[in-house]
Design a protein around this motif. Sequence first.
Motif, PDB file in Angstrom:
ATOM      1  N   GLY A 183       6.055   8.330 -20.979  1.00  0.00           N
ATOM      2  CA  GLY A 183       7.097   9.181 -21.550  1.00  0.00           C
ATOM      3  C   GLY A 183       8.333   9.135 -20.676  1.00  0.00           C
ATOM      4  O   GLY A 183       8.370   8.393 -19.675  1.00  0.00           O
ATOM      5  N   TRP A 184       9.336   9.901 -21.043  1.00  0.00           N
ATOM      6  CA  TRP A 184      10.536  10.060 -20.221  1.00  0.00           C
ATOM      7  C   TRP A 184      10.656  11.523 -19.832  1.00  0.00           C
ATOM      8  O   TRP A 184      10.635  12.411 -20.689  1.00  0.00           O
ATOM      9  N   LEU A 185      10.803  11.742 -18.530  1.00  0.00           N
ATOM     10  CA  LEU A 185      11.100  13.078 -18.028  1.00  0.00           C
ATOM     11  C   LEU A 185      12.616  13.149 -17.841  1.00  0.00           C
ATOM     12  O   LEU A 185      13.187  12.350 -17.091  1.00  0.00           O
ATOM     13  N   GLY A 186      13.250  14.077 -18.534  1.00  0.00           N
ATOM     14  CA  GLY A 186      14.716  14.191 -18.477  1.00  0.00           C
ATOM     15  C   GLY A 186      15.145  15.454 -17.755  1.00  0.00           C
ATOM     16  O   GLY A 186      14.507  16.501 -17.902  1.00  0.00           O
ATOM     17  N   VAL A 187      16.194  15.332 -16.964  1.00  0.00           N
ATOM     18  CA  VAL A 187      16.736  16.489 -16.232  1.00  0.00           C
ATOM     19  C   VAL A 187      18.246  16.548 -16.453  1.00  0.00           C
ATOM     20  O   VAL A 187      18.940  15.530 -16.405  1.00  0.00           O
ATOM     21  N   LEU A 188      18.722  17.762 -16.730  1.00  0.00           N
ATOM     22  CA  LEU A 188      20.167  17.989 -16.818  1.00  0.00           C
ATOM     23  C   LEU A 188      20.548  18.801 -15.593  1.00  0.00           C
ATOM     24  O   LEU A 188      19.868  19.787 -15.263  1.00  0.00           O
ATOM     25  N   SER A 189      21.618  18.395 -14.892  1.00  0.00           N
ATOM     26  CA  SER A 189      21.999  19.162 -13.696  1.00  0.00           C
ATOM     27  C   SER A 189      23.521  19.232 -13.568  1.00  0.00           C
ATOM     28  O   SER A 189      24.223  18.270 -13.937  1.00  0.00           O
ATOM     29  N   SER A 218      25.339  15.968 -15.161  1.00  0.00           N
ATOM     30  CA  SER A 218      24.628  14.687 -15.163  1.00  0.00           C
ATOM     31  C   SER A 218      23.325  14.797 -15.943  1.00  0.00           C
ATOM     32  O   SER A 218      22.706  15.864 -16.002  1.00  0.00           O
ATOM     33  N   ARG A 219      22.910  13.680 -16.517  1.00  0.00           N
ATOM     34  CA  ARG A 219      21.631  13.610 -17.218  1.00  0.00           C
ATOM     35  C   ARG A 219      20.862  12.427 -16.636  1.00  0.00           C
ATOM     36  O   ARG A 219      21.375  11.298 -16.616  1.00  0.00           O
ATOM     37  N   TYR A 220      19.682  12.702 -16.123  1.00  0.00           N
ATOM     38  CA  TYR A 220      18.857  11.648 -15.531  1.00  0.00           C
ATOM     39  C   TYR A 220      17.486  11.622 -16.202  1.00  0.00           C
ATOM     40  O   TYR A 220      16.990  12.663 -16.658  1.00  0.00           O
ATOM     41  N   TYR A 221      16.892  10.440 -16.257  1.00  0.00           N
ATOM     42  CA  TYR A 221      15.547  10.300 -16.822  1.00  0.00           C
ATOM     43  C   TYR A 221      14.709   9.410 -15.897  1.00  0.00           C
ATOM     44  O   TYR A 221      15.242   8.464 -15.304  1.00  0.00           O
ATOM     45  N   ILE A 222      13.423   9.711 -15.807  1.00  0.00           N
ATOM     46  CA  ILE A 222      12.494   8.759 -15.170  1.00  0.00           C
ATOM     47  C   ILE A 222      11.272   8.577 -16.069  1.00  0.00           C
ATOM     48  O   ILE A 222      10.841   9.514 -16.755  1.00  0.00           O
ATOM     49  N   GLN A 223      10.757   7.380 -16.067  1.00  0.00           N
ATOM     50  CA  GLN A 223       9.490   7.105 -16.768  1.00  0.00           C
ATOM     51  C   GLN A 223       8.394   7.941 -16.124  1.00  0.00           C
ATOM     52  O   GLN A 223       8.316   8.016 -14.892  1.00  0.00           O
ATOM     53  N   CYS A 224       7.563   8.593 -16.944  1.00  0.00           N
ATOM     54  CA  CYS A 224       6.470   9.402 -16.378  1.00  0.00           C
ATOM     55  C   CYS A 224       5.190   9.170 -17.182  1.00  0.00           C
ATOM     56  O   CYS A 224       5.223   8.496 -18.221  1.00  0.00           O
ATOM     57  N   ASP A 225       4.094   9.730 -16.702  1.00  0.00           N
ATOM     58  CA  ASP A 225       2.832   9.599 -17.434  1.00  0.00           C
ATOM     59  C   ASP A 225       2.874  10.499 -18.665  1.00  0.00           C
ATOM     60  O   ASP A 225       3.466  11.580 -18.630  1.00  0.00           O
ATOM     61  N   LEU A 226       2.175  10.061 -19.710  1.00  0.00           N
ATOM     62  CA  LEU A 226       2.145  10.852 -20.947  1.00  0.00           C
ATOM     63  C   LEU A 226       1.464  12.198 -20.742  1.00  0.00           C
ATOM     64  O   LEU A 226       1.735  13.163 -21.453  1.00  0.00           O
ATOM     65  N   SER A 227       0.583  12.250 -19.740  1.00  0.00           N
ATOM     66  CA  SER A 227      -0.141  13.506 -19.519  1.00  0.00           C
ATOM     67  C   SER A 227       0.668  14.495 -18.660  1.00  0.00           C
ATOM     68  O   SER A 227       0.267  15.642 -18.498  1.00  0.00           O
ATOM     69  N   ASP A 228       1.808  14.062 -18.105  1.00  0.00           N
ATOM     70  CA  ASP A 228       2.608  14.959 -17.252  1.00  0.00           C
ATOM     71  C   ASP A 228       3.199  16.105 -18.069  1.00  0.00           C
ATOM     72  O   ASP A 228       3.524  15.941 -19.240  1.00  0.00           O
TER      73      ASP A 228
END
Length: 389
Positions: A183-189, A218-228
């Motif tokens: 999945g993608w974990l997205g953060v807005l800061s 800013s908007r950043y994303y990192i690939q993460c595990d689906l179970s996260d």
Amino acid sequence: MRTQVAIIGGGPSGLLLGQLLHRAGIDNVVLERRSRDYVLSRIRAGVLETGLVELMHEAGVGERMEREGFVHDGTIIASGDDQVRIDFKALTGKHVLVYGQTEVTRDLYAARDAAGLETLHDCRGVKPHDLDTAAPFVTFLKDGKVHRLDCDFVAGCDGYHGPCRQEIPQEVRREYEKTYPFGWLGVLSETPPVADELIYANSPRGFALCSMRNAQLSRYYIQCDLSDQPDDWTDGMFWDELRRRIPAEAAERLATGPSIEKSIAPLRSFVCEPMRWGRLFLCGDAAHIVPPTGAKGLNTAASDVRYLHEALKRFYHDRDDEGLERYSETALARIWKTERFSWWFSSLMHRYPDQSEFDLRIQQAELAFLRDSPAAQRAMAENYVGLPY
Ligand code: FAD
Ligand code: DHB
């Protein structure tokens, strides 16, 4: 109640279609399941193709976007510390605009309100009927009462989980799907973006994307595990992981701060065929999903809206139904090309759990080809700025 086009779903597809139809003198009502605040709180896409920008202008809602959006003439593709800039402007003569989906939606709601158009929120149990006749209608529950909306056409703009697609009989409907094992974990800061342009990064620890909304957001994303779960990631963990995945010189410059939004999205490719059944026309996520890597979700929704509103204009203004007859075929031809690009770019940039050494070498070779070949860069740029309608 009666209208010409009943629009199910008040996301960007439904609102843009409604506004374009209104400008063409075609009456419409939008039925939305959620509250307006809820719709406007969803943080999603941020990159607009020129075609969508033009449609926003045609809909009469381009002013703030033009003022506050950021023109991007290129993007960075990174592989470890190796960076290549894809120069959209030099390669295609076009650019993209960075302007959040939330702002697009906000502008469209404001225009709908100003024009006094009907938008019904908190509608439950929305159900279209008699779609295979010339007199369809939609029923729904609002404020404890059942309502009926008679119409000429139903536009299914109700997203991936909406009910409209299911109205196409099973023996007619074909669905094509691919899920991705991450999945993608997205953060807005509220921090200045790390670079002037977006950085798409392939790293041994997985994909990362540095994007933005404005000079202080800013908007950043990192690939993460689906179970996260989003709460599994503290802000500190997120920033540390992002730094490890982007080129060192960018990591050194990265300004960090508290996240103001954090969410996880699964990645999926999905297409439903046909996109029309009787008097029902599907638009946007209701009919297709792309993984977000190429920033195409919102833009493909816009291309459907463009084809459908042109077809409806021809029907109402010229009594010509050819555009409606050909809608599904026309929209799908562009969708499949965009599905291909989004799948290709996702495959190029992510780490897959079952990737073999051979697969990894092929990925590295493909990245090197993109770095070294102007032809490969042009193909990438052509797709990223948006294929012609
Ligand atoms: P939606 O935005 O889903 O709108 C559909 C609307 O229909 C919603 O408001 C919904 O409440 C309403 N609805 C649903 N069911 C009913 C019902 N029964 N009755 C009435 N109304 C109903 N794209 C990118 O390019 N980049 C991204 O980073 C990105 N991130 C995303 C993150 C998430 C979590 C999701 C889900 C999508 C993301 N996308 C992204 C894709 C992009 O946001 C979508 O392609 C875009 O929102 C499609 O617009 P739409 O109007 O077709 O569908
Ligand atoms: C954004 C999202 C994307 O999926 C993408 O490819 C580029 C930018 C964003 O949210 O800013």
